[in-house]
Each structure stands twice: as C-alpha cells, then as structure tokens.
Design an enzyme around this catalytic site. Structure first.
Site, PDB file in Angstrom:
ATOM      1  N   ASP A  26       0.724  -1.279  -0.047  1.00  0.00           N
ATOM      2  CA  ASP A  26      -0.079   0.030   0.154  1.00  0.00           C
ATOM      3  C   ASP A  26       1.011   1.253  -0.186  1.00  0.00           C
ATOM      4  OD1 ASP A  26       0.915  -0.374   2.660  1.00  0.00           O
ATOM      5  OD2 ASP A  26      -1.014  -0.272   3.540  1.00  0.00           O
ATOM      6  N   HIS A  72      -7.009  -3.347  10.346  1.00  0.00           N
ATOM      7  CA  HIS A  72      -6.676  -3.287   9.027  1.00  0.00           C
ATOM      8  C   HIS A  72      -5.432  -3.903   8.639  1.00  0.00           C
ATOM      9  CE1 HIS A  72      -4.133   1.102   8.985  1.00  0.00           C
ATOM     10  NE2 HIS A  72      -3.545  -0.048   8.926  1.00  0.00           N
ATOM     11  N   GLU A  78      -9.530  -1.113   5.096  1.00  0.00           N
ATOM     12  CA  GLU A  78     -10.170  -0.366   6.351  1.00  0.00           C
ATOM     13  C   GLU A  78     -11.243  -1.354   6.793  1.00  0.00           C
ATOM     14  OE1 GLU A  78      -8.193   1.264   7.899  1.00  0.00           O
ATOM     15  OE2 GLU A  78      -7.635   3.245   7.295  1.00  0.00           O
ATOM     16  N   ASN A 137      -7.006  -0.527  13.961  1.00  0.00           N
ATOM     17  CA  ASN A 137      -8.230  -0.836  13.829  1.00  0.00           C
ATOM     18  C   ASN A 137      -8.492  -2.271  12.908  1.00  0.00           C
ATOM     19  OD1 ASN A 137      -7.364  -0.238  11.178  1.00  0.00           O
ATOM     20  ND2 ASN A 137      -8.722   1.393  10.987  1.00  0.00           N
TER      21      ASN A 137
HETATM   22  C1  GLP Z   1      -0.040   1.376   8.294  1.00  0.00           C
HETATM   23  C2  GLP Z   1      -0.016   0.469   7.031  1.00  0.00           C
HETATM   24  C3  GLP Z   1       0.038  -0.771   7.031  1.00  0.00           C
HETATM   25  C4  GLP Z   1       0.606  -1.372   8.425  1.00  0.00           C
HETATM   26  C5  GLP Z   1       0.127  -0.737   9.554  1.00  0.00           C
HETATM   27  C6  GLP Z   1       0.794  -1.070  11.002  1.00  0.00           C
HETATM   28  O1  GLP Z   1      -1.575   1.690   8.502  1.00  0.00           O
HETATM   29  N1  GLP Z   1      -0.964   0.848   5.962  1.00  0.00           N
HETATM   30  O2  GLP Z   1       0.416  -1.632   5.979  1.00  0.00           O
HETATM   31  O3  GLP Z   1       0.360  -2.579   8.452  1.00  0.00           O
HETATM   32  O4  GLP Z   1       0.096   0.711   9.433  1.00  0.00           O
HETATM   33  O5  GLP Z   1       1.813  -0.091  11.137  1.00  0.00           O
HETATM   34  P1  GLP Z   1       2.752  -0.421  12.375  1.00  0.00           P
HETATM   35  O6  GLP Z   1       3.734  -1.613  12.230  1.00  0.00           O
HETATM   36  O7  GLP Z   1       3.572   0.779  12.456  1.00  0.00           O
HETATM   37  O8  GLP Z   1       1.765  -0.513  13.725  1.00  0.00           O
END
Ligand code: GLP
Length: 242
Positions: A67, A138, A143, A136
């Site tokens: 993403d 995702h 989402e 959340n």
């Molecule tokens: C973002 C990204 C996700 C990622 C998530 C978790 O929202 N779009 O792909 O998995 O954050 O991030 P973190 O590892 O910093 O908690």
C-alpha cells in the site's frame, strides 16, 4: 492458523527473517508483498544484516508493496516507497528491476490499480504476503467495512488510521485522505501469508483474529481460513490463560 509468540521485537524480526530466508533458499525468484510501518523494521534490519554477512541473496526475488498514500511522490517523507527503498531495497542490494511499487502519484489511479494487479499476475502471483496489523484491524489499507472481494483499489482512509499516523509522524506532515492498496482478494490469493503483530495498541484487533470468526469490522479476520497463514506476535498480545 499457526501463532508463534515472540518475546521482543528483535526476536520477531529474526523469526520473520528465517521465514523469508527459507523461502528464498527454496525459491530465489520468489514473489513477495511487503509491509511498511514500525513492525517490519526488525525484519528488514535482520535481512540486511544477513545479506551483508553473505547468508542470503535477495536480488533475484520480485517485490511488491502492499500500500501507499495517494497523491505523494515516491520521494515524499511519508511515502511507503521511500520507506522500503531506505530500509530494505538499497541496503539489501535489491535492484530496481526486481521491484514494482504502487505509484501513489499516478495520474490515473484506477488504471494504476489495474496495472498493479496485472503485474502481480504476470509475476506468477504472490508466493508470500507479509502483513502488518493496523490498530483498527486493517491489513495494508483495507479498512473496516471494505469488501473482501476487492483487488487493488483506492481507499478513503479511516479517521483512526489518519490520527494514528499523524501521531507517529509528530504532526510534521499532513496525512493524505486517501491511499492505494492491494485488496483483501489480492492478499488472500498469496500462496502463503505471514502476519506480524506487535504492540499493545493492536490488542483489540488481535483478539478479533484469535476469536476465529470472520468479521468485516476487523479486516484482519479475512485471513482466517487461509491454508497457509502464519502469525508472529508479540508475547504481550497473548490472551490470558482461560
Ligand atoms: C499502516 C500501513 C499498514 C501497516 C500498519 C501497521 O497503516 N498501511 O500496512 O501494517 O500501518 O503499522 P505499524 O507496524 O507501524 O503499527
């Protein structure tokens, strides 16, 4: 679903790196989908260390990202493309020819989505999708409420996602309102899925996964039933004994 509990982020990074190295040993030209965020940093640091030590080569595999934000050039400080380049592709000596990243600044985002799915198919599909987990629930930028039938698509980011990112970023940059993401359908077609979950903030999302019931309010539960789903999680997320 197999869950492995890790005592600390370094242990999680090392274990995830073992998984990637096992795959690359069997299939040096494997096709991988890669996450951004804090969680995979230990994995990327460990892979770079192993490349430097001559224990693994990563230059024949193919890489896609999960993403990115929509509307940012790939040198913007928030860009996920920039993150992956700095934390993995450059230090692990992965040539640009092996990498296809979502173009967040594409003039025609819908067309970019279709071309991205076509590029994954052309590469033979994903051998391994490595995922992080949002607060959340995702996965990538899928989402809560997103259809699990969607492939790569443009998404309006959840208010909670933008708030979390704003906080992580110290308010230095305005968080875009939209993202571009592999869809749940794209991710579920990966032959293997590795979910990395770290941090107490993920507890509610992780609990939803452990409950074992697919629930559109928690996109991570779309992975339930995947025949090759492996989860590596922070021991802090372990449910208390019943
Ligand atoms: C973002 C990204 C996700 C990622 C998530 C978790 O929202 N779009 O792909 O998995 O954050 O991030 P973190 O590892 O910093 O908690």
């Amino acid at each position: 679903m197999k869950i492995t509990w890790c005592e600390n982020p370094a242990a999680l990074g090392a274990l995830a790196a073992d998984r990637v190295c096992d795959l690359l040993a069997k299939r040096p030209e494997a096709v991988l989908a890669l996450p951004t965020g804090h969680t995979p940093l230990g994995l990327y640091a460990e892979l770079v260390r192993r490349v430097d030590a001559g224990q693994v080569r990563m230059d024949r595999a193919r890489y896609f990202n999960l993403d990115d934000y929509l509307g940012l050039t790939d040198d913007h400080p928030l860009s996920y493309a920039r993150f992956l380049r700095r934390n993995l592709f450059v230090p692990a000596r992965i040539p640009d020819s092996q990498v296809r990243l979502l173009q967040g600044h594409a003039a025609d985002p819908q067309r970019e989505c279709a071309e991205y799915d076509a590029a994954i198919a052309h590469a033979g599909g994903l051998d391994l999708a490595i995922l992080g987990l949002g607060v959340n629930g995702h996965i990538a930028f899928n989402e809560p409420g997103a259809s699990w039938l969607w492939r790569t698509h443009v998404v309006t980011l959840d208010a909670q996602t933008r708030a979390t990112h704003r906080e992580q970023n110290g308010g230095a940059h305005e968080i875009p309102e939209q993202g571009i993401t592999m869809g749940v359908a794209t991710i579920r077609e990966a032959r293997r899925v590795l979910l990395l979950a770290s941090g107490k903030a993920k507890q509610a999302a992780f609990d939803a996964l452990v409950r074992g019931l697919p629930d559109p309010r928690w996109p991570v539960t779309s992975l339930l039933g995947h025949p090759q789903l492996q989860v590596m999680a922070d021991a802090a997320l372990r449910p208390p004994p019943a």
